[in-house]
Design an enzyme around this catalytic site. Structure first.
Site, PDB file in Angstrom:
ATOM      1  N   SER A 184       0.717  -1.175   0.002  1.00 41.48           N
ATOM      2  CA  SER A 184       0.025   0.142   0.132  1.00 41.48           C
ATOM      3  C   SER A 184       0.716   1.271   0.247  1.00 41.48           C
ATOM      4  CB  SER A 184      -0.899   0.023   1.286  1.00 41.48           C
ATOM      5  OG  SER A 184      -0.370  -0.218   2.382  1.00 41.48           O
ATOM      6  N   HIS A 212      -5.422  -4.103  -1.273  1.00 36.95           N
ATOM      7  CA  HIS A 212      -5.161  -3.086  -2.485  1.00 36.95           C
ATOM      8  C   HIS A 212      -5.325  -3.669  -3.954  1.00 36.95           C
ATOM      9  CE1 HIS A 212      -4.752   0.721  -0.189  1.00 36.95           C
ATOM     10  NE2 HIS A 212      -4.043   0.191   0.819  1.00 36.95           N
ATOM     11  N   LYS A 243     -12.103  -1.142   0.647  1.00 36.02           N
ATOM     12  CA  LYS A 243     -11.623   0.042  -0.332  1.00 36.02           C
ATOM     13  C   LYS A 243     -12.080   0.050  -1.585  1.00 36.02           C
ATOM     14  CE  LYS A 243      -7.451  -0.132   2.528  1.00 36.02           C
ATOM     15  NZ  LYS A 243      -6.470  -1.171   2.963  1.00 36.02           N
TER      16      LYS A 243
HETATM   17  C1  LIG Z   1      -6.679  -1.456   4.490  1.00 33.06           C
HETATM   18  C2  LIG Z   1      -5.765  -2.940   4.831  1.00 33.06           C
HETATM   19  C3  LIG Z   1      -6.316  -3.680   5.470  1.00 33.06           C
HETATM   20  C4  LIG Z   1      -7.580  -3.398   6.404  1.00 33.06           C
HETATM   21  O1  LIG Z   1      -8.703  -3.560   5.635  1.00 33.06           O
HETATM   22  P1  LIG Z   1     -10.061  -2.815   6.211  1.00 33.06           P
HETATM   23  O2  LIG Z   1     -11.245  -3.673   5.417  1.00 33.06           O
HETATM   24  O3  LIG Z   1     -10.058  -1.299   6.057  1.00 33.06           O
HETATM   25  O4  LIG Z   1     -10.225  -3.265   7.709  1.00 33.06           O
HETATM   26  C5  LIG Z   1      -5.651  -5.011   5.725  1.00 33.06           C
HETATM   27  N1  LIG Z   1      -4.535  -5.194   5.037  1.00 33.06           N
HETATM   28  C6  LIG Z   1      -3.971  -4.302   4.202  1.00 33.06           C
HETATM   29  C7  LIG Z   1      -2.837  -4.842   3.374  1.00 33.06           C
HETATM   30  C8  LIG Z   1      -4.615  -3.148   4.016  1.00 33.06           C
HETATM   31  O5  LIG Z   1      -4.033  -2.251   3.021  1.00 33.06           O
END
Ligand SMILES: *Cc1c(COP(=O)(O)O)cnc(C)c1O
Length: 396
Positions: A184, A212, A243
């Site tokens: 990310s 992502h 996301k």
């Molecule tokens: C954003 C993210 C999460 C968390 O996901 P949510 O649904 O927002 O709790 C977990 N792992 C990675 C790699 C992320 O980028």
């Protein structure tokens, strides 16, 4: 003598943040998450959301959420193991499995919850977890909840992964290699085919957190495993629904055995209430949209390419991203914070990312282009980046 309730030690910690130039208040968004927003009372182009496909405020998504509320109410009323497992949740797992081209899926309340619950459920004392050094915080936390031993390899470095496997694999029963699908902070993709090959040679399972990659990579956003054609060779794939899908939630995709086991030992599923009907209704609609058309992901990639071209032409260092995530490298922490502030004053919101989220001296602003941005908005954003870069002597 100070009163214990004054939390003096936390006040001192906060002073340290201020001295380091990394103290901030939470920004306040007035209205929906869209391409242009009102943030802290100012109208700005939003280049900081994970709402990759523009689904968070999409009319079809809202209509589906409202319909689900009318039929199921606003809350599920219990954890999935008691009476909070509505037919809606079952339909979600089935549809996600179909979308991901996997045997089965178990959905959770968030991606964070997946990592907090799944890793500890599938590993035990006597096992080994091998993790990329840049894996997401929720993987680190999730691994700490496991009784397995832990080892770390250098970021996406297959020689180093093999070194760890050679040195340590033999002493443990099960071994789980964990990686982000898309990282990310830099937008680079994990070398998954190589990881899977190594894993198979050393009899390890693989676990990919594709937060992502979901909705971004692969056919119509099916993810990193689909992108590389590795179906059936990655044991656990985590996806988020918060996301690109634009709502909230997460899931583990893989086998029926995985799903069956997590329904007994996935602690967030046993001890925390299931997703609300509105969320599930909207997610089902998003999956319909992705499964009938690639227009959303196509536009996301076209917009990202367009923006990156503009930024490179200005002379910015935009790292080595292979995805729509576009880091604009600045370096020093305080300068990164100041760059973000200047951009905001000029009409663009990009959040600064500094230590401890990334290593010291690698501060950056991270641009997230979405399918919902217009060409005019992207052109305006690039112009503002030019102005801010010149003001702060980042550009010549
Ligand atoms: C954003 C993210 C999460 C968390 O996901 P949510 O649904 O927002 O709790 C977990 N792992 C990675 C790699 C992320 O980028």
């Amino acid at each position: 003598m100070s009163n214990i309730h004054e939390l003096q030690y936390l006040k001192e910690n906060l002073e340290t943040l201020k001295a380091d130039g990394v103290y901030r208040k939470l920004p306040v968004l007035e209205g929906p998450n869209e391409a242009e927003v009102i943030l802290n009372g100012k109208k700005v182009i939003n280049l900081s959301s994970n709402n990759y496909l523009g689904f968070a405020n999409h009319p079809r998504m809202k209509a589906a959420a409202i319909q689900a509320i009318e039929k199921y109410g606003v809350g599920s009323g219990a954890v999935r193991t008691i009476i909070g497992n509505m037919d809606l949740h079952e339909a979600l797992d089935k549809k996600l499995a179909e979308f991901k081209r996997e045997e089965a899926v178990m959905s959770f309340q968030s991606g964070f919850n997946c990592n907090a619950g799944a890793i500890q459920a599938i590993t035990a004392d006597g096992d080994l977890i091998i993790s990329d050094e840049l894996n997401h915080a929720s993987i680190i936390d999730g691994s700490r909840l496991s009784k397995a031993a832990r080892a770390v390899y250098k970021h996406s470095d297959m020689n180093d992964l093999e070194r760890v496997l050679k040195e340590r694999r033999g002493a443990y029963k099960n071994c789980l290699i964990i990686t982000d699908g898309v990282f990310s902070m830099d937008g680079d993709i994990a070398p998954l085919p190589d990881i899977v090959n190594l894993a198979e040679r050393y009899e390890c399972m693989t676990y990919v957190d594709d937060a992502h990659g979901s909705g971004v990579l692969g056919e119509s956003g099916r993810g990193t495993v689909d992108h590389f054609g590795l179906h059936g060779r990655v044991d656990f794939t985590i996806g988020t629904l918060s996301k690109a899908i634009g709502v909230i939630g997460g899931y583990v995709a893989g086998s029926e055995t995985m799903r069956d086991w997590l329904s007994h030992r996935g602690r967030p599923l046993l001890f925390s209430t299931s997703l609300p009907p509105a969320a599930v209704g909207a997610i089902l609609e998003a999956l319909d949209m992705l499964m009938t058309s690639t227009e959303y992901t196509d536009r996301l990639w076209a917009n990202a390419q367009y923006f990156k071209k503009g930024m490179s032409a200005l002379g910015y260092d935009i790292g080595h991203s292979q995805t729509p995530i576009t880091p604009v490298m600045i370096g020093e922490e305080a300068k990164t914070m100041q760059f973000s502030k200047t951009l905001f004053d000029l009409g663009v919101y990009v959040s600064p990312i500094v230590f401890p989220t990334v290593p010291k001296g690698t501060g950056r602003v991270r641009v997230m282009v979405t399918a919902a941005h217009t060409t005019e908005q992207l052109d305006r954003a690039v112009e503002i980046f030019e102005k801010a870069g010149k003001q702060l002597n980042i550009l010549k």
